[in-house]
Scaffold this active site. Structure first.
Site, PDB file in Angstrom:
ATOM      1  N   ASP A 159      50.836  60.356  26.259  1.00  0.00           N
ATOM      2  CA  ASP A 159      50.145  61.603  25.915  1.00  0.00           C
ATOM      3  C   ASP A 159      51.007  62.813  26.276  1.00  0.00           C
ATOM      4  OD1 ASP A 159      47.646  60.146  25.238  1.00  0.00           O
ATOM      5  OD2 ASP A 159      47.637  59.714  27.378  1.00  0.00           O
ATOM      6  N   HIS A 187      43.009  58.601  30.050  1.00  0.00           N
ATOM      7  CA  HIS A 187      43.780  58.326  28.836  1.00  0.00           C
ATOM      8  C   HIS A 187      42.769  57.953  27.751  1.00  0.00           C
ATOM      9  CE1 HIS A 187      46.514  56.729  25.908  1.00  0.00           C
ATOM     10  NE2 HIS A 187      45.881  55.565  25.942  1.00  0.00           N
TER      11      HIS A 187
HETATM   12  P1  NAX Z   1      48.612  43.411  21.606  1.00  0.00           P
HETATM   13  O1  NAX Z   1      47.259  42.967  21.198  1.00  0.00           O
HETATM   14  O2  NAX Z   1      49.725  43.381  20.629  1.00  0.00           O
HETATM   15  O3  NAX Z   1      49.079  42.581  22.885  1.00  0.00           O
HETATM   16  C1  NAX Z   1      48.249  42.359  23.958  1.00  0.00           C
HETATM   17  C2  NAX Z   1      48.622  41.018  24.521  1.00  0.00           C
HETATM   18  O4  NAX Z   1      47.904  40.850  25.738  1.00  0.00           O
HETATM   19  C3  NAX Z   1      48.275  39.846  23.632  1.00  0.00           C
HETATM   20  O5  NAX Z   1      49.440  39.084  23.386  1.00  0.00           O
HETATM   21  C4  NAX Z   1      47.251  39.065  24.437  1.00  0.00           C
HETATM   22  O6  NAX Z   1      47.358  37.676  24.266  1.00  0.00           O
HETATM   23  C5  NAX Z   1      47.611  39.484  25.855  1.00  0.00           C
HETATM   24  N1  NAX Z   1      46.546  39.305  26.839  1.00  0.00           N
HETATM   25  C6  NAX Z   1      45.210  39.437  26.680  1.00  0.00           C
HETATM   26  N2  NAX Z   1      44.566  39.128  27.797  1.00  0.00           N
HETATM   27  C7  NAX Z   1      45.501  38.807  28.704  1.00  0.00           C
HETATM   28  C8  NAX Z   1      45.446  38.381  30.054  1.00  0.00           C
HETATM   29  N3  NAX Z   1      44.271  38.212  30.684  1.00  0.00           N
HETATM   30  N4  NAX Z   1      46.606  38.128  30.692  1.00  0.00           N
HETATM   31  C9  NAX Z   1      47.785  38.260  30.058  1.00  0.00           C
HETATM   32  N5  NAX Z   1      47.899  38.629  28.779  1.00  0.00           N
HETATM   33  C10 NAX Z   1      46.764  38.918  28.106  1.00  0.00           C
HETATM   34  O7  NAX Z   1      48.411  44.891  22.198  1.00  0.00           O
HETATM   35  P2  NAX Z   1      49.494  46.024  22.457  1.00  0.00           P
HETATM   36  O8  NAX Z   1      49.632  46.834  21.246  1.00  0.00           O
HETATM   37  O9  NAX Z   1      50.692  45.426  23.058  1.00  0.00           O
HETATM   38  O10 NAX Z   1      48.697  46.929  23.502  1.00  0.00           O
HETATM   39  C11 NAX Z   1      48.383  46.455  24.787  1.00  0.00           C
HETATM   40  C12 NAX Z   1      47.438  47.398  25.489  1.00  0.00           C
HETATM   41  O11 NAX Z   1      48.028  48.686  25.662  1.00  0.00           O
HETATM   42  C13 NAX Z   1      46.125  47.639  24.746  1.00  0.00           C
HETATM   43  O12 NAX Z   1      45.059  47.562  25.656  1.00  0.00           O
HETATM   44  C14 NAX Z   1      46.250  49.069  24.268  1.00  0.00           C
HETATM   45  O13 NAX Z   1      45.005  49.690  24.107  1.00  0.00           O
HETATM   46  C15 NAX Z   1      47.032  49.670  25.401  1.00  0.00           C
HETATM   47  N6  NAX Z   1      47.715  50.944  25.130  1.00  0.00           N
HETATM   48  C16 NAX Z   1      47.720  51.881  26.115  1.00  0.00           C
HETATM   49  C17 NAX Z   1      48.392  53.073  25.993  1.00  0.00           C
HETATM   50  C18 NAX Z   1      48.394  54.066  27.097  1.00  0.00           C
HETATM   51  O14 NAX Z   1      48.909  55.156  26.878  1.00  0.00           O
HETATM   52  N7  NAX Z   1      47.864  53.803  28.281  1.00  0.00           N
HETATM   53  C19 NAX Z   1      49.101  53.423  24.746  1.00  0.00           C
HETATM   54  C20 NAX Z   1      49.437  52.227  23.922  1.00  0.00           C
HETATM   55  C21 NAX Z   1      48.374  51.160  23.861  1.00  0.00           C
HETATM   56  O15 NAX Z   1      47.406  51.558  22.941  1.00  0.00           O
END
Ligand code: NAX
Length: 327
Positions: A159, A187
């Site tokens: 952000d 966020h």
């Molecule tokens: P993806 O869905 O591509 O990848 C997430 C991965 O996490 C998947 O491979 C899934 O199998 C794995 N996962 C789920 N539960 C798990 C667990 N208990 N232990 C280990 N792995 C697990 O998502 P991606 O685009 O990589 O985003 C990941 C996270 O970042 C999301 O929650 C998203 O909302 C968050 N974000 C946060 C941002 C921020 O500024 N704080 C910005 C970017 C993003 O949106």
């Protein structure tokens, strides 16, 4: 002499990790004098995809990548780590209430907090990206007995970076002229990108831009809704820019902040600016290279105070919805 760092990454087969891991393994995050061990953590169904990512990391022949450990087990995953980058979480699905999202993620971040407390190195730092990241960080922190609360961070840097670029574009300068940009609070769409204390070329941003209505209106809403705009354009959510913000954030924790500037991180509130103690709250912070502290003494007018009150209220609400996970 080479230094060493052991880093756990959850969600390691996900799209953010796919941009991040290569930057860590190349030495960009921890420096060219530091060998890296990567503990890649995924859930069972994603282990095959994770093996593919590890094959690609192998195929880079990165000289600084000492070893990798792939697992879905938290004891193995967090064993001896110095950093935990908690990216994996369960995204909000159609029909899911925010409350459901919070409790599903509580089921992830409570055991992770416990495992970090048991198995990580004594200097561990925990950086939470998976949404809702502020409250997920709160849950991990509250379940990590014995790990000091100032070792937990949640990401507001994407952000901040988005806000800096908007200010640079509007004023027609290069982005490195923009400084002192802080994101207050959650966020989420209630975050407050603080244009009142931001600077452009060392001058107050408001004075340089000369358009308060734009700052209060289009600027804030562009930053707040940028994630949705990326999804709309790209068909999937921000990944490379999120990975970049992780690199910026983690470096900003262990590198002294440039004199006179500050960075955005969500940290455990000690009551600064009247924010309730214990909320994981986005603040302007500075680092001395070892730990960070909130910048105090900034002033806000009524508009900013109301915006900060609103995001505080949202975070207080989130905390009350996960109260059984944190007590
Ligand atoms: P993806 O869905 O591509 O990848 C997430 C991965 O996490 C998947 O491979 C899934 O199998 C794995 N996962 C789920 N539960 C798990 C667990 N208990 N232990 C280990 N792995 C697990 O998502 P991606 O685009 O990589 O985003 C990941 C996270 O970042 C999301 O929650 C998203 O909302 C968050 N974000 C946060 C941002 C921020 O500024 N704080 C910005 C970017 C993003 O949106």
């Amino acid at each position: 002499d080479m230094k060493k760092v052991k880093v756990a990454v959850t969600g390691a087969a996900g799209q953010i990790a796919y941009s991040l891991l290569f930057r860590i393994a190349s030495g960009e995050l921890f420096g060219l004098d530091t060998k890296v061990t990567l503990n890649l953590i995924e859930i069972e169904p994603a282990m095959k995809a994770l093996e593919g990512v590890a094959m690609e990391l192998d195929d880079c022949a990165f000289p600084l990548l000492e070893s990798m450990e792939l697992s879905s087990d938290l004891k193995t995953g967090f064993d001896g780590i110095n950093w935990a980058l908690l990216i994996g979480s369960v995204p909000r699905k159609a029909g899911m209430e925010r409350r459901d999202l919070l409790s599903v993620n509580g089921g992830i971040f409570k055991p992770q907090g416990e495992a970090i407390a048991r198995y990580a190195a004594s200097d561990v730092r925990v950086f939470v990206v998976g949404n809702p990241c502020n409250t997920n960080a709160l849950i991990a922190r509250k379940n990590a007995d014995g790990v000091p609360e100032d070792r937990f961070f949640a990401m507001t840097r994407l952000d901040q970076n988005r806000a800096m670029t908007q200010l640079a574009k509007k004023s027609g300068v290069a982005v490195d002229n923009v400084s002192n940009m802080a994101i207050w609070g959650n966020h989420s769409s209630t975050q407050f990108p603080d244009f009142e204390n931001a600077r452009i070329g060392g001058e107050p941003a408001e004075k340089v831009i000369g358009d308060r209505a734009w700052l209060e209106g289009e600027f804030i809403s562009t930053v707040q809704k940028r994630g949705a705009a990326i999804i709309d354009a790209r068909g999937s959510s921000s990944a490379a820019s999120a990975a970049n913000a992780i690199v910026d954030s983690v470096r900003s924790i262990f590198t002294p902040t440039k004199d006179g500037d500050w960075v955005s991180l969500a940290v455990c509130s000690k009551g600064e600016y009247g924010v309730p103690e214990g909320l994981q709250f986005g603040f302007p912070v500075v680092s001395d290279g070892n730990s960070v502290r909130v910048v105090e003494g900034l002033s806000h007018d009524d508009f900013a105070r109301q915006a900060i009150a609103k995001t505080t209220e949202e975070l207080t609400g989130e905390r009350s919805e996960v109260v059984e996970l944190i007590s």
